[in-house]
Design an enzyme around this catalytic site. Structure first.
Site, mmCIF file in Angstrom:
data_model
loop_
_atom_site.group_PDB
_atom_site.id
_atom_site.type_symbol
_atom_site.label_atom_id
_atom_site.label_comp_id
_atom_site.label_asym_id
_atom_site.label_seq_id
_atom_site.Cartn_x
_atom_site.Cartn_y
_atom_site.Cartn_z
ATOM 1 N N LYS A 108 -2.113 -62.535 -36.490
ATOM 2 C CA LYS A 108 -2.780 -61.997 -35.228
ATOM 3 C C LYS A 108 -4.114 -61.920 -35.258
ATOM 4 O O LYS A 108 -5.037 -62.104 -34.757
ATOM 5 C CB LYS A 108 -1.988 -60.313 -35.074
ATOM 6 C CG LYS A 108 -2.607 -60.250 -34.065
ATOM 7 C CD LYS A 108 -1.947 -58.083 -33.498
ATOM 8 C CE LYS A 108 -0.544 -58.298 -32.738
ATOM 9 N NZ LYS A 108 0.334 -57.035 -33.076
ATOM 10 N N HIS A 120 33.067 -62.751 -53.398
ATOM 11 C CA HIS A 120 33.453 -63.598 -54.831
ATOM 12 C C HIS A 120 32.102 -62.494 -55.191
ATOM 13 O O HIS A 120 31.940 -63.020 -56.518
ATOM 14 C CB HIS A 120 32.985 -64.810 -55.067
ATOM 15 C CG HIS A 120 34.732 -65.218 -54.131
ATOM 16 N ND1 HIS A 120 36.188 -65.434 -55.349
ATOM 17 C CD2 HIS A 120 34.946 -65.587 -52.551
ATOM 18 C CE1 HIS A 120 36.700 -65.798 -54.115
ATOM 19 N NE2 HIS A 120 36.516 -66.336 -52.491
ATOM 20 N N GLU A 162 12.368 -51.434 -42.631
ATOM 21 C CA GLU A 162 10.144 -50.698 -41.536
ATOM 22 C C GLU A 162 10.093 -49.885 -40.865
ATOM 23 O O GLU A 162 9.207 -49.147 -40.271
ATOM 24 C CB GLU A 162 9.685 -52.235 -41.152
ATOM 25 C CG GLU A 162 7.919 -52.329 -42.159
ATOM 26 C CD GLU A 162 7.720 -53.589 -41.236
ATOM 27 O OE1 GLU A 162 7.130 -53.971 -42.527
ATOM 28 O OE2 GLU A 162 7.286 -54.109 -40.281
ATOM 29 N N LYS A 214 -1.441 -53.246 -49.830
ATOM 30 C CA LYS A 214 -2.023 -53.890 -49.463
ATOM 31 C C LYS A 214 -3.859 -53.741 -50.090
ATOM 32 O O LYS A 214 -4.402 -54.388 -51.073
ATOM 33 C CB LYS A 214 -2.159 -54.048 -47.955
ATOM 34 C CG LYS A 214 -1.443 -54.979 -47.857
ATOM 35 C CD LYS A 214 -1.573 -55.376 -46.357
ATOM 36 C CE LYS A 214 -0.597 -55.198 -45.225
ATOM 37 N NZ LYS A 214 -0.312 -55.310 -44.341
ATOM 38 N N GLU A 230 -1.948 -62.757 -47.444
ATOM 39 C CA GLU A 230 -1.450 -63.994 -47.974
ATOM 40 C C GLU A 230 -1.379 -65.511 -47.209
ATOM 41 O O GLU A 230 -1.234 -66.499 -47.813
ATOM 42 C CB GLU A 230 0.387 -63.606 -47.885
ATOM 43 C CG GLU A 230 0.566 -62.034 -49.119
ATOM 44 C CD GLU A 230 0.037 -60.871 -48.839
ATOM 45 O OE1 GLU A 230 0.633 -59.584 -49.110
ATOM 46 O OE2 GLU A 230 -0.590 -60.941 -47.509
ATOM 47 N N GLY A 267 4.902 -56.309 -35.582
ATOM 48 C CA GLY A 267 5.204 -57.787 -36.085
ATOM 49 C C GLY A 267 7.164 -58.247 -36.175
ATOM 50 O O GLY A 267 7.480 -59.526 -36.140
ATOM 51 N N ARG A 268 7.540 -57.317 -36.734
ATOM 52 C CA ARG A 268 9.341 -57.887 -37.061
ATOM 53 C C ARG A 268 9.780 -57.355 -35.165
ATOM 54 O O ARG A 268 11.241 -57.703 -35.449
ATOM 55 C CB ARG A 268 9.596 -56.222 -37.520
ATOM 56 C CG ARG A 268 9.382 -54.580 -37.262
ATOM 57 C CD ARG A 268 9.753 -53.939 -38.279
ATOM 58 N NE ARG A 268 9.183 -52.478 -37.332
ATOM 59 C CZ ARG A 268 8.712 -52.275 -37.528
ATOM 60 N NH1 ARG A 268 7.348 -52.845 -37.893
ATOM 61 N NH2 ARG A 268 7.956 -50.363 -37.004
#
Length: 545
Positions: A212, A390, A359, A510, A218, A273-274
Site C-alpha cells: 500500500k 498421519h 491477527e 518492526k 520485506e 491487509g488480511r
C-alpha cells in the site's frame, strides 16, 4: 481523538453468567449421551445457506447452550455492530477507520457511503481496470520489453498481500490458465526470491509488487532485488515499466521505482491487509482464473455477506461458528482450533486463516482500552486431510488437550480418479465420528485385547467438531468459505469487545528490527543498548557473518 463508549463486559452480561452455570452442568455430559437422548440430533443441529451445509451436532452443546449463546450475541450488540460495519461506520477505533471489505464485493447497484462519498463506484472502477489488464496479460496482448509474451507472474508481497493471493491461487488452480506460471515471494530470506525465479526467463516474467505504502521493508527489498534480476537480462531501465506493476497508493514511490503509474492499482485504508484478497491485492488471482472467475468469487463473498447480515442468529452460519469458538475458548479452556480441509487445493487455507483469525482477535484489551480478564482469540492451525491423520491426529484423539475441529469436504471431486474421492470423504466422516464417540474399554476388551493393552486403545471421544460440506470447490464457493470465516472472526470479536481490525502487535518487532539492521550493517563497531542476550547475539552475528 477517537472516543469510545464504555460498554458492559460480556462476562457481566446475564447470558454469560447463565452460560457459566450451564457449562458446569454440561461439562460431564458425553456426546454419546447427547445423541442417545435425541435420535434426531444429527439432522436437527444443522444449518444450510448459499450451498454450504454445516453439521454442528457433534459439539458439546444442547438446545439450551445454543439459546444462551445467541442471547450472548444479542446482548453484545452483534446485530448493531454488524450494521455499523456494513454501513461504513469507523468501527476500527484505534485507527479511526471504516471496515469495508464487504464493499469490495458489493454489486454496482449498492451504495456504501464513507466520509460523504459512495465507495462502491470506485471499487468497480478498479475492478474494471484490473479486468482490462488481466485480459491483456492472459491473451498475450501485453508484451514484455523484448516483445515476448508474459508467461510468468510473480506476486511480491507479505502478510495479507501474500497469504490471500497464494491461498486463492492454490485453491483455484483447477480454473487457472495453465500455460502460465504463478509464483509468490514474501519472505525477506533471499532463498524465497532465489527459488521463485530460478527457472524463469526475465523476458517473459511480470512482477506484481503489492505494498500500500510502497515502503514495506520485506516487500520493497524483494522488489528491488527483482528489479536488479530483471535488468541483468533486460539491460534497459525502460524495461521496468513492462515487467512491473504496482498494487499501491503511493504514486510518487511507484514512479520512482520505474513503474508506469497507469499500471498502478489502488485500494483504500478501509481495507485491512488480511481482508484484501478480493481487492486489487487479488490481481494475481484475476490473471490466473480470469476476470469472469474473479467476479464469480466476489459474488460468492457477497452472497455470504448478505446471509450473515440478514439470517436469524440461530441459523446464521458465521454466527454459529463464531459462538461455538467462544463457547470452547471461554468455558472449556480450548486453546486452539484445527482447520482440516479434505481438499488438496485448500492446502494453504489453514495458513490463510491463521492471519485472518489471530491477527484479528489476538488482543489483550477491550475497545475502551481495559485489560481483558478472559481468554480471547484461540490459535488456528491445520493441514489438509488425509495427511494430517498421519501426523497430528493422534494428539487430537488421545491427547490431553481439547481441540475443536472444523472438517471441510466436498461432494464432488475436481479431479475424479477411481475410488479416491470416496476414500477421502469416508475419512472425513470417520474422523468426526471417532472424535465424538470414541471407543470404550468394554468395546476394546470385546475385540479380544489383552487387559494390559486396553488403556492404550481406548478413545475417550467427546471431542467436538463441525463438518462443513459443499458441492464443489469453485471460485464462488471459495468466496463464500472465506467470508464465512471473516464473519465468524467478527462475531467472536464483538463478543470479546475487541478491535478485530487493527494489528498493533506487529509494530514493535518492526521498529526494533529497523534499529538492529543498522547495527548489523554498520562498518564501525556500534554502540549497543539492548539487553545482554540481544547484545550478545548481535555481536556473535557480526563476528561470524
Amino acid at each position: 481523538m477517537q472516543t469510545t463508549t464504555k460498554s458492559t463486559p460480556h462476562v457481566d452480561q446475564p447470558a454469560w453468567k447463565a452460560l457459566q452455570a450451564h457449562s458446569e452442568q454440561i461439562r460431564g455430559k458425553h456426546l454419546r449421551e447427547l445423541f442417545a437422548e435425541d435420535s434426531s440430533r444429527g439432522e436437527r443441529l444443522t444449518a444450510e445457506a448459499e450451498g454450504i451445509f454445516l453439521d454442528y451436532s457433534k459439539n458439546r452443546v444442547t438446545d439450551e447452550t445454543l439459546k444462551l449463546l445467541v442471547q450472548l450475541a444479542e446482548q453484545a450488540g452483534l446485530r448493531q455492530r454488524t450494521e455499523a460495519m456494513f454501513t461504513g461506520e469507523k468501527i476500527n477505533i484505534t485507527e479511526n477507520r471504516a471496515v469495508l471489505h464487504v464493499a469490495l464485493r458489493a454489486p454496482k447497484s449498492e451504495s456504501i457511503v464513507v466520509d460523504g462519498e459512495d465507495v462502491v463506484p470506485e471499487v468497480h472502477k478498479v475492478l474494471e481496470k484490473m479486468s482490462g489488464f488481466a485480459d491483456r496479460v492472459r491473451s498475450g496482448e501485453w508484451k514484455g520489453h523484448t516483445g515476448k509474451r508474459i508467461k510468468n507472474v510473480v506476486n511480491i508481497g507479505i502478510g495479507g498481500s501474500d497469504l490471500g493471493p497464494v491461498m486463492a491461487y492454490e485453491a483455484l488452480k483447477h480454473y487457472s490458465q495453465r500455460d502460465m506460471t504463478f509464483r509468490f515471494v514474501s519472505n525477506v530470506d533471499g532463498t524465497d526470491f532465489a527459488e521463485a525465479v530460478q527457472d524463469l526467463d526475465a523476458e517473459e516474467t511480470l512482477f506484481l509488487v503489492a505494498s500500500k505504502t510502497f515502503t514495506t521493508l520485506e516487500t520493497m527489498t524483494n522488489a528491488h532485488t527483482a528489479r536488479e534480476w530483471a535488468l541483468k537480462k533486460l539491460s534497459d531501465e525502460k524495461a521496468v515499466a513492462k515487467h512491473f506493476v504496482a498494487i499501491s497508493t503511493n504514486a510518487k514511490e511507484v514512479a520512482k521505482f520505474g513503474i508506469d503509474t497507469e499500471n498502478m492499482f489502488g485500494f483504500w485504508d478501509w481495507v485491512g491487509g488480511r481482508y484484501s484478497m478480493d481487492s486489487a491485492i487479488g490481481l494475481s488471482t484475476m490473471i490466473a482464473i480470469g476476470p469472469k472467475g474473479f467476479r464469480e468469487m466476489l459474488e460468492g463473498f457477497h452472497a455470504m455477506d448478505v446471509h450473515f447480515r440478514t439470517a436469524p442468529l440461530e441459523k446464521n452460519l458465521p454466527v454459529l461458528l463464531g459462538l461455538l469458538t467462544v463457547w470452547y475458548t471461554e468455558f472449556f479452556d480450548a486453546q486452539t482450533v484445527a482447520i482440516l480441509p479434505y481438499e488438496q487445493y485448500l492446502k494453504r487455507f489453514p495458513a490463510y486463516l491463521q492471519q485472518l483469525t489471530m491477527e484479528s482477535n489476538g488482543k489483550h484489551v477491550t475497545l475502551d482500552g481495559t485489560k481483558v480478564n478472559y481468554e480471547t482469540g484461540p490459535i488456528y492451525w491445520g493441514e489438509p486431510g488425509t495427511n494430517g491423520q498421519h501426523s497430528f491426529y493422534q494428539l487430537i484423539h488421545q491427547g490431553t488437550r481439547l481441540i475443536p475441529c472444523d472438517f471441510i469436504g466436498f461432494a464432488k471431486a475436481l479431479n475424479p480418479l477411481g475410488r479416491h474421492h470416496d476414500i477421502l470423504m469416508a475419512n472425513v466422516f470417520a474422523q468426526a465420528e471417532a472424535l465424538a464417540f470414541g471407543k470404550t474399554a468394554d468395546q476394546v476388551k470385546a475385540e479380544g485385547t489383552p487387559d494390559w493393552l486396553v488403556p492404550h486403545r481406548v478413545f475417550e471421544g467427546n471431542r467436538p467438531s463441525n463438518t462443513i460440506l459443499a458441492d464443489t470447490l469453485t471460485p464462488a464457493l471459495l468466496g463464500k468459505l472465506v467470508a464465512l470465516y471473516e464473519h465468524s472472526v467478527f462475531t467472536q470479536g464483538v463478543i470479546w469487545n475487541v478491535d478485530s481490525f487493527d494489528q498493533w502487535g506487529v509494530e514493535l518487532g518492526k521498529v526494533l528490527a529497523t534499529k538492529i539492521l543498522g547495527e548489523l550493517e554498520s562498518k564501525d563497531e556500534p554502540k549497543l543498548e539492548h539487553d545482554s542476550s540481544t547484545t550478545n547475539l548481535i555481536k556473535r552475528y557480526r563476528k561470524n557473518k
